[in-house]
Design an enzyme around this catalytic site. Structure first.
Site, PDB file in Angstrom:
ATOM      1  N   LYS A   1       0.813  -1.195   0.000  1.00 35.08           N
ATOM      2  CA  LYS A   1       0.000   0.000   0.000  1.00 35.08           C
ATOM      3  C   LYS A   1       0.858   1.261   0.000  1.00 35.08           C
ATOM      4  O   LYS A   1       0.421   2.329  -0.420  1.00 35.08           O
ATOM      5  CB  LYS A   1      -0.873   0.034   1.272  1.00 35.08           C
ATOM      6  N   GLY A   2       2.075   1.150   0.508  1.00 36.76           N
ATOM      7  CA  GLY A   2       2.880   2.323   0.820  1.00 36.76           C
ATOM      8  C   GLY A   2       3.063   3.338  -0.299  1.00 36.76           C
ATOM      9  O   GLY A   2       3.155   4.531  -0.049  1.00 36.76           O
TER      10      GLY A   2
ATOM     11  N   ASP B   1       7.927   3.218  -2.105  1.00 33.01           N
ATOM     12  CA  ASP B   1       8.139   4.228  -1.076  1.00 33.01           C
ATOM     13  C   ASP B   1       9.531   4.121  -0.477  1.00 33.01           C
ATOM     14  O   ASP B   1      10.267   5.096  -0.403  1.00 33.01           O
ATOM     15  CB  ASP B   1       7.064   4.107   0.020  1.00 33.01           C
TER      16      ASP B   1
ATOM     17  N   ASP C   1      14.477  -1.029   2.016  1.00 33.88           N
ATOM     18  CA  ASP C   1      15.149  -1.263   3.299  1.00 33.88           C
ATOM     19  C   ASP C   1      16.242  -2.304   3.073  1.00 33.88           C
ATOM     20  O   ASP C   1      17.354  -1.962   2.685  1.00 33.88           O
ATOM     21  CB  ASP C   1      14.080  -1.715   4.296  1.00 33.88           C
TER      22      ASP C   1
ATOM     23  N   LYS D   1      17.543   2.882   2.569  1.00 34.29           N
ATOM     24  CA  LYS D   1      18.309   2.840   3.821  1.00 34.29           C
ATOM     25  C   LYS D   1      19.595   2.075   3.514  1.00 34.29           C
ATOM     26  O   LYS D   1      19.662   0.855   3.702  1.00 34.29           O
ATOM     27  CB  LYS D   1      17.517   2.091   4.893  1.00 34.29           C
TER      28      LYS D   1
ATOM     29  N   PHE E   1      13.169   2.907  11.769  1.00 33.59           N
ATOM     30  CA  PHE E   1      11.811   2.678  11.270  1.00 33.59           C
ATOM     31  C   PHE E   1      11.086   4.020  11.184  1.00 33.59           C
ATOM     32  O   PHE E   1      11.021   4.777  12.149  1.00 33.59           O
ATOM     33  CB  PHE E   1      11.064   1.730  12.218  1.00 33.59           C
ATOM     34  N   VAL E   2      10.550   4.314  10.017  1.00 29.93           N
ATOM     35  CA  VAL E   2       9.869   5.598   9.809  1.00 29.93           C
ATOM     36  C   VAL E   2       8.423   5.397   9.357  1.00 29.93           C
ATOM     37  O   VAL E   2       8.074   4.333   8.837  1.00 29.93           O
ATOM     38  CB  VAL E   2      10.611   6.481   8.772  1.00 29.93           C
TER      39      VAL E   2
ATOM     40  N   ARG F   1      -0.129   6.771   7.534  1.00 35.13           N
ATOM     41  CA  ARG F   1       0.184   6.834   6.097  1.00 35.13           C
ATOM     42  C   ARG F   1      -0.112   8.219   5.526  1.00 35.13           C
ATOM     43  O   ARG F   1       0.469   8.626   4.533  1.00 35.13           O
ATOM     44  CB  ARG F   1      -0.644   5.809   5.315  1.00 35.13           C
TER      45      ARG F   1
HETATM   46  P1  5GP Z   1      12.709  -4.503   2.208  1.00 31.37           P
HETATM   47  O1  5GP Z   1      12.273  -5.767   1.544  1.00 31.37           O
HETATM   48  O2  5GP Z   1      13.482  -3.586   1.309  1.00 31.37           O
HETATM   49  O3  5GP Z   1      13.484  -4.800   3.474  1.00 31.37           O
HETATM   50  O4  5GP Z   1      11.432  -3.772   2.741  1.00 31.37           O
HETATM   51  C1  5GP Z   1      10.585  -3.119   1.897  1.00 31.37           C
HETATM   52  C2  5GP Z   1       9.250  -2.884   2.536  1.00 31.37           C
HETATM   53  O5  5GP Z   1       9.293  -2.914   3.959  1.00 31.37           O
HETATM   54  C3  5GP Z   1       8.765  -1.484   2.176  1.00 31.37           C
HETATM   55  O6  5GP Z   1       8.078  -1.486   0.957  1.00 31.37           O
HETATM   56  C4  5GP Z   1       7.899  -1.137   3.358  1.00 31.37           C
HETATM   57  O7  5GP Z   1       6.616  -1.659   3.150  1.00 31.37           O
HETATM   58  C5  5GP Z   1       8.547  -1.864   4.503  1.00 31.37           C
HETATM   59  N1  5GP Z   1       9.453  -0.957   5.234  1.00 31.37           N
HETATM   60  C6  5GP Z   1      10.800  -0.923   5.174  1.00 31.37           C
HETATM   61  N2  5GP Z   1      11.294   0.033   5.971  1.00 31.37           N
HETATM   62  C7  5GP Z   1      10.222   0.633   6.538  1.00 31.37           C
HETATM   63  C8  5GP Z   1      10.078   1.721   7.468  1.00 31.37           C
HETATM   64  O8  5GP Z   1      11.031   2.353   7.949  1.00 31.37           O
HETATM   65  N3  5GP Z   1       8.808   2.050   7.816  1.00 31.37           N
HETATM   66  C9  5GP Z   1       7.714   1.395   7.330  1.00 31.37           C
HETATM   67  N4  5GP Z   1       6.523   1.825   7.748  1.00 31.37           N
HETATM   68  N5  5GP Z   1       7.811   0.368   6.456  1.00 31.37           N
HETATM   69  C10 5GP Z   1       9.058   0.001   6.072  1.00 31.37           C
END
Ligand code: 5GP
Length: 183
Positions: free
Chosen positions: A43-44, A100, A103, A131, A152-153, A165
């Site tokens: 959804k982000g 969005d 990570d 990040k 975490f944001v 959101r």
């Molecule tokens: P990744 O697979 O890159 O570790 O994570 C991607 C997904 O994790 C993002 O699309 C998001 O939904 C969630 N995510 C990663 N970091 C954050 C954060 O700091 N805050 C929030 N609310 N969601 C995050």
């Protein structure tokens, strides 16, 4: 004025809006009449998609995917489930994934592999935030907004338990709000 649950603002509304305008301009210049298909990751990405698309001045189409990763709500496990697939075919299309935040990069890496298998003409990524310290797989983000610290944001599409959101900025939450979240 910030929400009372926010500890620290990481990106202000102004910073986000001027960066999104810049990204929209670059996409417009790069694609011209090649009509990209923007694929938002729900959804982000819905907030970024809405703002970014209105800064793109060339013809563009839209689609959305929804994915979920198994594991705790603040950490990605790397195992991704497609909850909603694309409505459109992407074979022979120029695709831009709109995310969005990147990570660990595991979600995007899975998505890119999946979409590449459908033989698009090109596949690029637009991500408002990365990040870098948390990145576990190399991801080439062509349209990149901000590198932020690995905290975490929430805000600008990002949630904590489906809340926040709608904040027009990005910030960290006061720790007492999510401490004790085991999984
Ligand atoms: P990744 O697979 O890159 O570790 O994570 C991607 C997904 O994790 C993002 O699309 C998001 O939904 C969630 N995510 C990663 N970091 C954050 C954060 O700091 N805050 C929030 N609310 N969601 C995050």
């Amino acid at each position: 004025m910030t929400n009372e649950d926010i500890e620290r603002v990481v990106l202000t509304e102004d910073e986000i809006q001027s960066k999104v305008a810049e990204l929209g301009k670059r996409i417009s210049e790069d694609y011209g009449d090649r009509e990209p298909l923007l694929v938002g990751v729900l959804k982000g990405a819905f907030v970024l998609m809405a703002d970014l698309s209105r800064r793109i001045t060339v013809p563009v189409e839209f689609d959305f995917m929804a994915v979920a990763s198994y594991g705790s709500s603040t950490r990605t496990s790397g195992v991704v489930r497609i909850i909603k697939d694309l409505d459109l075919e992407i074979t022979d299309r120029h695709v831009v994934i709109v995310e969005d935040i990147v990570d660990s990069g595991l979600t995007l890496s899975y998505l890119m592999k999946n979409l590449r298998g459908r033989r698009p003409l090109s596949l690029e990524v637009c991500a408002l935030m990365t990040k870098p310290e948390a990145l576990r797989v190399p991801i080439d983000v062509r349209y990149h907004g901000f590198a932020i610290p690995p905290a975490f944001v929430v805000g600008y599409g990002l949630d904590w338990q489906q809340r926040y959101r709608n904040l027009p900025y990005v910030g960290t939450l006061k720790p007492h709000l999510y401490e004790g979240d085991g999984d």
